[in-house]
Write a protein that holds these residues in place. Structure first.
Motif, PDB file in Angstrom:
ATOM      1  N   ALA A  86       2.193   1.874  -3.474  1.00  0.00           N
ATOM      2  CA  ALA A  86       1.132   2.403  -4.336  1.00  0.00           C
ATOM      3  C   ALA A  86       0.811   3.851  -3.989  1.00  0.00           C
ATOM      4  O   ALA A  86       0.676   4.706  -4.874  1.00  0.00           O
ATOM      5  CB  ALA A  86      -0.124   1.536  -4.215  1.00  0.00           C
ATOM      6  N   ASP A  87       0.720   4.152  -2.699  1.00  0.00           N
ATOM      7  CA  ASP A  87       0.402   5.519  -2.257  1.00  0.00           C
ATOM      8  C   ASP A  87       1.502   6.508  -2.652  1.00  0.00           C
ATOM      9  O   ASP A  87       1.230   7.686  -2.895  1.00  0.00           O
ATOM     10  CB  ASP A  87       0.201   5.563  -0.739  1.00  0.00           C
ATOM     11  CG  ASP A  87      -1.094   4.885  -0.304  1.00  0.00           C
ATOM     12  OD1 ASP A  87      -1.944   4.601  -1.182  1.00  0.00           O
ATOM     13  OD2 ASP A  87      -1.252   4.636   0.909  1.00  0.00           O
ATOM     14  N   LYS A 120       0.836  -1.205   0.000  1.00  0.00           N
ATOM     15  CA  LYS A 120       0.000   0.000   0.000  1.00  0.00           C
ATOM     16  C   LYS A 120       0.870   1.254   0.000  1.00  0.00           C
ATOM     17  O   LYS A 120       0.586   2.224  -0.709  1.00  0.00           O
ATOM     18  CB  LYS A 120      -0.925   0.010   1.216  1.00  0.00           C
ATOM     19  CG  LYS A 120      -1.906   1.193   1.236  1.00  0.00           C
ATOM     20  CD  LYS A 120      -2.852   1.122   2.408  1.00  0.00           C
ATOM     21  CE  LYS A 120      -3.909   2.228   2.330  1.00  0.00           C
ATOM     22  NZ  LYS A 120      -3.346   3.587   2.230  1.00  0.00           N
ATOM     23  N   TYR A 180      -3.270  -3.596  -6.135  1.00  0.00           N
ATOM     24  CA  TYR A 180      -2.684  -2.355  -6.661  1.00  0.00           C
ATOM     25  C   TYR A 180      -2.216  -2.523  -8.104  1.00  0.00           C
ATOM     26  O   TYR A 180      -1.459  -1.708  -8.615  1.00  0.00           O
ATOM     27  CB  TYR A 180      -1.514  -1.932  -5.756  1.00  0.00           C
ATOM     28  CG  TYR A 180      -1.924  -1.863  -4.309  1.00  0.00           C
ATOM     29  CD1 TYR A 180      -2.694  -0.803  -3.825  1.00  0.00           C
ATOM     30  CD2 TYR A 180      -1.588  -2.892  -3.425  1.00  0.00           C
ATOM     31  CE1 TYR A 180      -3.101  -0.762  -2.494  1.00  0.00           C
ATOM     32  CE2 TYR A 180      -1.987  -2.857  -2.096  1.00  0.00           C
ATOM     33  CZ  TYR A 180      -2.745  -1.791  -1.641  1.00  0.00           C
ATOM     34  OH  TYR A 180      -3.166  -1.752  -0.325  1.00  0.00           O
TER      35      TYR A 180
END
Length: 284
Positions: A96-97, A93, A145
């Motif tokens: 991806a962020d 995450k 993702y």
């Protein structure tokens, strides 16, 4: 009466004349030479030399082994080579962020050798040693993702309990991930002699190609350990790029010493991101 016959004959003559011209026009059109557009000239690709490859900005490459829970009393090796599922999910995450896009070995090869463009903020996510949770947890978490990974398989473990099955390996490949070789049984290439090269490099490559129905041109050294004597054998076995860990690359054959970074199970997600940037993004 004669006038009427004359006018009728004249009309018939004109009609036949027009039809003949129409047919001649169609025939001429059919007989006319066709204009064929020249095929577009294929772009000539020139392979970069070692100096150019070494000069390219390095792409961050993460290396995972086990994805499972462990206790505080676990040994140091377990803690280093094992990332807890919750932490792995958090790390994916975070990537991806932060705007990272996963790439695969084919893209990395084309970038290093032909200077082809990569997506903004590329990262490669790799897995060693064929553990089953790399499929059940790793690939499943990455899918959230739209990340793809490279799975380096040691063929001795295929279909064993808690390891990847043939079906899972094929499914990973069919889903857009890369399957690559990691020897037969994880012996260090620095100790190979005689038929070891065939056992550890050639046969595993053929086995994986049989399973996925695609070429296997990539290889990862067990423990990341390599020597100059191994590189000609790896080339001869049909591999075009090989991966080490985060030690110094070879100045003559950088394609066979591509660096990766082990993600330690003792790291926080923030530590992982900072270590990745220090090792690759901000590397001198």
């Amino acid at each position: 009466m004669k006038k009427s016959i004359f006018l009728g004959m004249l009309g018939l003559f004109l009609t036949l004349s027009c039809e003949q011209k129409k047919e001649t026009s169609i025939e001429n059109k059919a007989d006319a030479p066709k204009v064929i557009a020249s095929p577009k000239k294929a772009e000539k690709l020139v392979m970069a030399d070692a100096a150019a490859i070494l000069a390219r900005k390095e792409v961050p490459i993460l290396c995972y082994h086990n994805i499972k829970d462990f206790s505080a009393s676990a040994g140091e090796m377990t803690k280093t080579y094992t990332v807890k599922p919750a932490n792995f999910a958090e790390q994916m995450k975070a990537l991806a962020d932060a705007g990272y896009h996963s790439i695969l070995p084919d893209q990395l090869y084309d970038y290093l050798v032909y200077n082809k463009p990569l997506p903004a903020k590329p990262v490669m996510i790799t897995f060693d040693d064929t553990r089953g949770e790399q499929y059940s947890i790793g690939a499943a978490e990455m899918k959230k993702y739209n990340f793809k990974g490279a799975f380096f398989v040691m063929t001795v473990s295929i279909n064993r309990p808690n390891y990847l099955s043939k079906e899972e390996i094929k499914n990973l490949s069919d889903s857009g991930n890369t399957i690559a070789a990691h020897t037969w049984d994880h012996h260090m290439v620095t100790k190979y002699a005689d038929d070891d090269w065939n056992t550890q490099l050639v046969k595993p490559k053929a086995k994986l190609e049989e399973i996925i129905g695609k070429p296997i041109p990539y290889f990862a050294y067990p423990f990341g350990l390599w020597n100059k004597e191994a590189i000609p054998e790896i080339k001869k076995s049909g591999y075009k790029m090989a991966f080490i860990l985060s030690t110094k690359r070879d100045s003559i054959d950088p394609l066979y010493t591509v660096r990766r970074m082990i993600v330690s199970g003792t790291w926080s997600t923030d530590h992982m991101m900072k270590s990745m940037e220090a090792t690759f993004v901000n590397a001198k």
